[in-house]
Scaffold this motif. Structure first.
Motif, PDB file in Angstrom:
ATOM      1  N   LYS A  93     -43.185  48.824 -11.862  1.00 53.25           N
ATOM      2  CA  LYS A  93     -43.530  49.271 -13.222  1.00 53.25           C
ATOM      3  C   LYS A  93     -42.841  48.402 -14.264  1.00 53.25           C
ATOM      4  CE  LYS A  93     -44.045  54.065 -11.671  1.00 53.25           C
ATOM      5  NZ  LYS A  93     -43.503  55.436 -11.768  1.00 53.25           N
ATOM      6  N   GLU A  94     -41.556  48.141 -14.049  1.00 52.06           N
ATOM      7  CA  GLU A  94     -40.806  47.316 -14.994  1.00 52.06           C
ATOM      8  C   GLU A  94     -41.323  45.884 -15.006  1.00 52.06           C
ATOM      9  OE1 GLU A  94     -36.261  45.622 -15.302  1.00 52.06           O
ATOM     10  OE2 GLU A  94     -36.551  47.702 -14.666  1.00 52.06           O
ATOM     11  N   PHE A 129     -44.351  44.656 -14.427  1.00 51.11           N
ATOM     12  CA  PHE A 129     -45.643  44.442 -15.075  1.00 51.11           C
ATOM     13  C   PHE A 129     -45.672  44.889 -16.533  1.00 51.11           C
ATOM     14  CE2 PHE A 129     -47.019  44.197 -10.625  1.00 51.11           C
ATOM     15  CZ  PHE A 129     -47.729  43.006 -10.676  1.00 51.11           C
ATOM     16  N   GLN A 130     -44.550  45.388 -17.057  1.00 53.66           N
ATOM     17  CA  GLN A 130     -44.478  45.698 -18.483  1.00 53.66           C
ATOM     18  C   GLN A 130     -44.358  44.440 -19.333  1.00 53.66           C
ATOM     19  OE1 GLN A 130     -41.226  48.452 -18.933  1.00 53.66           O
ATOM     20  NE2 GLN A 130     -42.447  50.232 -18.387  1.00 53.66           N
ATOM     21  N   HIS A 131     -44.032  43.325 -18.692  1.00 54.90           N
ATOM     22  CA  HIS A 131     -43.897  42.060 -19.400  1.00 54.90           C
ATOM     23  C   HIS A 131     -45.258  41.607 -19.925  1.00 54.90           C
ATOM     24  CE1 HIS A 131     -42.063  38.216 -20.359  1.00 54.90           C
ATOM     25  NE2 HIS A 131     -43.050  37.588 -19.737  1.00 54.90           N
ATOM     26  N   GLY A 132     -45.258  40.899 -21.056  1.00 54.62           N
ATOM     27  CA  GLY A 132     -46.521  40.451 -21.645  1.00 54.62           C
ATOM     28  C   GLY A 132     -47.130  39.239 -20.962  1.00 54.62           C
TER      29      GLY A 132
END
Length: 243
Positions: free
Chosen positions: A166-167, A169-172
């Motif tokens: 989750k963390e 794929f939170q990246h742009g």
């Protein structure tokens, strides 16, 4: 097998590669052939004699140590219980992942909030698990192979899916240090096989780069994660429109 015997085995391997015999070595060392055989069988060659043989072979001690490392048995996977041990201790997992990426004792102390006693205890635990070998001077030798994999659907992969994914794929993915590719298409079984082969090549390249840069200082490297995946899949919201 102790390190001395491993060193002699590596030397024998290089001799075999160069098609050299004990008789040739005897001539190089100015000894009898039975004496040379005895020295090899007992693992009793001195460092000076090993250096003499290496020079005669056109190699050096560093290349000999590299050969010894290649001959050493390596772990391809951990057991379920070992992975569970890592997941249940975040600090142990951090040190394990760092060690597998060639971090050494002083680098771990410098970058993480650890004291020497705690770090030695954690490294000793990884040593007992067979992941690393803790050498004199707190040097760390990795005992896993270049084809090492976490267990499919094991504790580490589960931990990744439930927490890290989750963390991640939170990246742009909109800068020059990241990339996200999402492609949709219609592929046959043969096309999927070809795709799988290409992804394996990318994986091998990643491992190779990680290996070749192991001696660069930590300040010149950055933690990097590569995720590759494909599957036969259609978005569930689209499925309701299928006949």
């Amino acid at each position: 097998m102790n390190q001395t015997k491993q060193l002699h085995l590596a030397l024998k391997t290089i001799l075999k590669q160069q098609q050299k015999t004990y008789a040739d070595v005897a001539q190089c060392l100015q000894l009898s052939e039975p004496s040379v055989k005895r020295l090899f069988s007992q693992g009793a060659l001195t460092v000076q004699r090993i250096e003499t043989i290496c020079s005669w072979l056109g190699t050096d001690l560093f290349a000999l140590l590299e050969t010894m490392e290649h001959l050493r048995p390596k772990l391809d996977q951990l057991s379920f219980e070992q992975e569970q041990t890592l997941v249940s201790d975040p600090l142990l997992l951090l040190i394990a992942v760092s060690a597998l990426n060639f971090w050494q004792f002083e680098e771990l102390l410098e970058h993480y909030d650890l004291d020497s006693h705690t770090l030695i205890n954690k490294l000793a635990e990884l040593d007992r698990m067979g992941i690393i070998e803790l050498l004199p001077g707190n040097r760390i030798r990795i005992l896993v192979s270049t084809t090492f994999r976490w267990l499919s659907r094991g504790p580490i992969q589960t931990f990744f899916r439930e927490s890290v994914e989750k963390e991640f794929f939170q990246h742009g993915f909109n800068d020059n240090t990241s990339q996200l590719v999402c492609i949709n298409g219609m592929l046959s079984d043969d096309a999927l096989y070809q795709l799988s082969e290409e992804l394996t090549k990318v994986e091998q390249k990643f491992v190779q780069l990680n290996q070749t840069q192991r001696r660069l200082p930590i300040s010149q490297k950055h933690g990097t994660t590569l995720v590759m995946a494909y599957r036969r899949w259609q978005f569930s919201e689209f499925n309701k429109f299928r006949k």
